[in-house]
Design a protein around this motif. Sequence first.
Motif, PDB file in Angstrom:
ATOM      1  N   VAL A  37       0.860  -1.188   0.000  1.00 59.65           N
ATOM      2  CA  VAL A  37       0.000   0.000   0.000  1.00 59.65           C
ATOM      3  C   VAL A  37       0.891   1.231   0.000  1.00 59.65           C
ATOM      4  CG1 VAL A  37      -1.725   1.302   1.308  1.00 59.65           C
ATOM      5  CG2 VAL A  37      -1.874  -1.200   1.181  1.00 59.65           C
ATOM      6  N   THR A  45      -2.760   5.769   2.116  1.00 61.80           N
ATOM      7  CA  THR A  45      -4.046   5.404   2.706  1.00 61.80           C
ATOM      8  C   THR A  45      -4.724   6.641   3.278  1.00 61.80           C
ATOM      9  OG1 THR A  45      -5.157   3.860   4.222  1.00 61.80           O
ATOM     10  CG2 THR A  45      -3.102   4.856   4.981  1.00 61.80           C
ATOM     11  N   ARG A  48     -12.109   3.304   4.451  1.00 62.57           N
ATOM     12  CA  ARG A  48     -10.693   3.554   4.162  1.00 62.57           C
ATOM     13  C   ARG A  48     -10.462   3.453   2.667  1.00 62.57           C
ATOM     14  NH1 ARG A  48      -6.916  -0.055   7.629  1.00 62.57           N
ATOM     15  NH2 ARG A  48      -7.686   1.413   9.211  1.00 62.57           N
ATOM     16  N   THR A  49      -9.576   4.287   2.160  1.00 60.20           N
ATOM     17  CA  THR A  49      -9.142   4.225   0.765  1.00 60.20           C
ATOM     18  C   THR A  49      -7.645   3.942   0.739  1.00 60.20           C
ATOM     19  OG1 THR A  49     -10.847   5.794   0.045  1.00 60.20           O
ATOM     20  CG2 THR A  49      -8.957   5.473  -1.408  1.00 60.20           C
ATOM     21  N   ASP A  50      -7.251   2.831   0.138  1.00 53.20           N
ATOM     22  CA  ASP A  50      -5.847   2.452   0.005  1.00 53.20           C
ATOM     23  C   ASP A  50      -5.431   2.499  -1.456  1.00 53.20           C
ATOM     24  OD1 ASP A  50      -5.628   1.961   2.712  1.00 53.20           O
ATOM     25  OD2 ASP A  50      -5.853  -0.215   2.524  1.00 53.20           O
ATOM     26  N   ASP A  51      -4.210   2.972  -1.717  1.00 54.49           N
ATOM     27  CA  ASP A  51      -3.574   2.835  -3.029  1.00 54.49           C
ATOM     28  C   ASP A  51      -2.756   1.542  -2.996  1.00 54.49           C
ATOM     29  OD1 ASP A  51      -4.699   5.259  -3.614  1.00 54.49           O
ATOM     30  OD2 ASP A  51      -2.826   6.391  -3.586  1.00 54.49           O
ATOM     31  N   VAL A  53      -3.835   0.949  -7.899  1.00 59.78           N
ATOM     32  CA  VAL A  53      -5.277   1.184  -7.975  1.00 59.78           C
ATOM     33  C   VAL A  53      -5.807   1.535  -6.586  1.00 59.78           C
ATOM     34  CG1 VAL A  53      -5.535  -0.415  -9.899  1.00 59.78           C
ATOM     35  CG2 VAL A  53      -5.877  -1.235  -7.563  1.00 59.78           C
ATOM     36  N   LYS A  54      -6.914   2.274  -6.565  1.00 60.59           N
ATOM     37  CA  LYS A  54      -7.545   2.624  -5.295  1.00 60.59           C
ATOM     38  C   LYS A  54      -8.551   1.549  -4.909  1.00 60.59           C
ATOM     39  CE  LYS A  54      -7.016   7.648  -5.537  1.00 60.59           C
ATOM     40  NZ  LYS A  54      -6.056   7.671  -4.420  1.00 60.59           N
ATOM     41  N   ARG A  55      -8.555   1.196  -3.629  1.00 59.59           N
ATOM     42  CA  ARG A  55      -9.520   0.234  -3.104  1.00 59.59           C
ATOM     43  C   ARG A  55     -10.196   0.861  -1.877  1.00 59.59           C
ATOM     44  NH1 ARG A  55      -9.520  -1.457  -7.311  1.00 59.59           N
ATOM     45  NH2 ARG A  55      -8.829  -3.461  -8.143  1.00 59.59           N
ATOM     46  N   ASP A  56     -11.522   1.036  -1.968  1.00 53.69           N
ATOM     47  CA  ASP A  56     -12.314   1.565  -0.861  1.00 53.69           C
ATOM     48  C   ASP A  56     -12.960   0.399  -0.120  1.00 53.69           C
ATOM     49  OD1 ASP A  56     -11.841   4.183  -1.839  1.00 53.69           O
ATOM     50  OD2 ASP A  56     -13.561   3.997  -3.207  1.00 53.69           O
TER      51      ASP A  56
END
Length: 208
Positions: free
Chosen positions: A12, A15, A27-30, A39-42
């Motif tokens: 990651v 964040t 939370r939003t992680d790259d 990619v972004k994951r929410d």
Amino acid sequence: MTIKDTPEEWRVTATATPFRGNKTSVRTDDVVMPDGTVVKRDYQVHPGSVGILALDASDRVLVLRQYRHPVRQKLWEIPAGLLDVPGENPLHAAQRELYEEAHIKAEDWRVLTDVYTTAGGCDEAVRIFLARDLSAAEGERFEVSEEEADMELARVALPELVRGVLAGELHNNCLAVGVLALTAALAGDGTDALRPADAPWPARPFES
């Protein structure tokens, strides 16, 4: 090849927490993909939960009916609730929820199964217990409020709940997983082969 879930954590690079609620947050992680792209994951960050499949001496399951606003339905469920604090012993949480929601205590506890409810968008982990040798709890009933003040309680035969799940009439995740898991256990090695109530839970480590 062994069919078994395994720990893994992709890198990651950043964040953020764009929303914090009373019990959960978003939370939003790259996340770095295997090909190097980011990619972004929410996802929802959740404290974890316990569910209790309480089976009485007549092989009936204790269920309750509760309004669930996100899906605009009253769902039949098994008793369940959040882990109140990080590291809380899940058995203690399950005993508390069974008392608060049904005013019932159980002498025999086993781990029925552990699941991630929606791993694509939430990190919630749930431990579902099998509770047997039931009796009424001592003392006054726990005072409930909000949606719980409108709950209905019932005891339903296990095969009837399985029928409802397969017919698309019962939709609660913990109820469906619990009754199908118990049915599989009874058809297989039996409930004595289930894990003990204090079995390790890597998804939510706890003190004994």
